[in-house]
Design an enzyme around this catalytic site. Sequence first.
Site, PDB file in Angstrom:
ATOM      1  N   ASN A  68      70.946  70.380  23.720  1.00 56.32           N
ATOM      2  CA  ASN A  68      70.865  69.935  23.257  1.00 56.32           C
ATOM      3  C   ASN A  68      71.496  68.923  22.563  1.00 56.32           C
ATOM      4  OD1 ASN A  68      67.580  69.505  20.252  1.00 56.32           O
ATOM      5  ND2 ASN A  68      68.386  67.726  21.985  1.00 56.32           N
ATOM      6  N   GLY A  69      71.516  67.795  22.249  1.00 54.88           N
ATOM      7  CA  GLY A  69      71.985  66.267  21.938  1.00 54.88           C
ATOM      8  C   GLY A  69      73.170  65.409  22.610  1.00 54.88           C
ATOM      9  N   LYS A 115      65.576  78.517  19.058  1.00 56.56           N
ATOM     10  CA  LYS A 115      65.953  77.392  18.672  1.00 56.56           C
ATOM     11  C   LYS A 115      66.782  77.323  17.174  1.00 56.56           C
ATOM     12  CE  LYS A 115      65.308  72.213  20.076  1.00 56.56           C
ATOM     13  NZ  LYS A 115      66.334  71.516  18.695  1.00 56.56           N
ATOM     14  N   CYS A 154      64.844  73.155  12.490  1.00 53.04           N
ATOM     15  CA  CYS A 154      65.127  71.434  11.705  1.00 53.04           C
ATOM     16  C   CYS A 154      65.741  71.564  10.304  1.00 53.04           C
ATOM     17  CB  CYS A 154      63.355  72.578  11.583  1.00 53.04           C
ATOM     18  SG  CYS A 154      62.755  70.505   9.837  1.00 53.04           S
ATOM     19  N   HIS A 161      71.916  73.259  19.768  1.00 51.09           N
ATOM     20  CA  HIS A 161      71.597  71.777  19.104  1.00 51.09           C
ATOM     21  C   HIS A 161      72.830  72.008  18.918  1.00 51.09           C
ATOM     22  CE1 HIS A 161      71.401  67.965  18.384  1.00 51.09           C
ATOM     23  NE2 HIS A 161      71.590  67.540  16.803  1.00 51.09           N
ATOM     24  N   ARG A 185      64.489  62.479  21.571  1.00 56.46           N
ATOM     25  CA  ARG A 185      64.015  61.662  21.320  1.00 56.46           C
ATOM     26  C   ARG A 185      64.285  60.406  23.367  1.00 56.46           C
ATOM     27  NH1 ARG A 185      69.269  58.641  20.274  1.00 56.46           N
ATOM     28  NH2 ARG A 185      70.838  60.162  19.101  1.00 56.46           N
ATOM     29  N   PRO A 233      60.945  70.280  21.524  1.00 52.27           N
ATOM     30  CA  PRO A 233      59.216  70.205  20.664  1.00 52.27           C
ATOM     31  C   PRO A 233      60.008  69.372  19.944  1.00 52.27           C
ATOM     32  CG  PRO A 233      61.260  71.214  20.178  1.00 52.27           C
ATOM     33  CD  PRO A 233      61.228  71.546  21.391  1.00 52.27           C
TER      34      PRO A 233
END
Length: 399
Positions: free
Chosen positions: A218-219, A152, A111, A186, A243, A28
């Site tokens: 993630n990462g 998340k 976030c 993450h 990204r 996302p």
Amino acid sequence: MQLHQQRPHHDIAALFAEAKDYLRISAPMVRYSKLEFRRLVRQNGVQLAFTPMMISDSINNSEKARQNEFSTGPDDQPLIAQFAAKDATEFATSAQLIYPYVDGVDLNCGCPQSWAIAKGYGCGLLRQPDQIRDVVQTLRRTLPTDFSVSVKMRLLQGNDNETSVQKTIELAQQLEHCGVTFLTLHGRTAAQKHSKDTLNIEAMAEVAKSLRIPLIVNGNVESFQDACELHEKTQAAGVMAARGLLANPALFNSDYPLATATPRACVEQWLDIAELAGDHLLFQCFLHHLSFMWSNQMKRILRVQLNSLNSKSQVLEFLDEHCDLRPSVANSTPPVYTNCTYNHFTPPKHSRHLAAEAEEKSCWDAASDGKFFSEFKSQQLSSNNMEDLELGGLFADED
């Protein structure tokens, strides 16, 4: 409960179970996980996609926000809608509104941006594990049991690495017990800066080993090889990229296992999608993705020229002249866009919802450049060498 379904829902748990090795997942990303980009990455190996993070308050109380922030089509599946919400009622309302059009909902607890934490969103929720558990339990009471509910999150802060990992495992296991379908982790704490060295792969592996439900990690996923190595080291059920997919939407396409930049064929796919999308795709979004994908292939003077253009026709002429790139969809059938309506559910209102309506005019403008692209464009202007131009840490908050 009975809610209208626009299409049959995918069984997300089964999707993980049936994956040959690991599920390839598009993260996302605020502004950039829009329908047209999801169409592009699905053509290039992505098996599960997330919407951009949407603010529950806005979605719950504004038809304009719903139409601006969410769109989908029959080909846009399986799909998870992610929300930033402060409490269970807020999140449950958003979930019931979006239910007909997606296969699950996800709560953002990762976030790290200061504005989100100040408003009680994102990482701010990690300080309130009871609140997160309440959100999940409320959703499980509200929605059908086969509808995916997920969270998340990031690694929790601890006095040392061992404490951080243990606290993360405890929360993850509590959420598993509450009924989440899967979790995304993450591998950094909220306080850690984005760099390759701060990603805690061992911690992600420990969390994956401690759960019976699927874990997405993630990462630092910037290539197909990165994704495969992260899966191998963590044994996670899924690997998510943010990204890395912006820089190369074909990252998960096994036809390009060694690609370090976006393949030309993928850029041509984006031009085709944009041409067929017409007015559904905002010009800024079209141009930003092109810039992320193709700037490494251009010298600075051409990058500057590209980002000074202000219409799709100008961009297409520029690419044709300077890059020998053009769409090839003259006789193609335009994709179908679902007419999303929300009269199946009337959101309840309370004082905070009414206040959100008053703030609607101050919401960010989807037609503006935004922080990430502004920083990226500044980097383009200062870099003379194509090799020096990278997305770097500009999208750390989304990764």
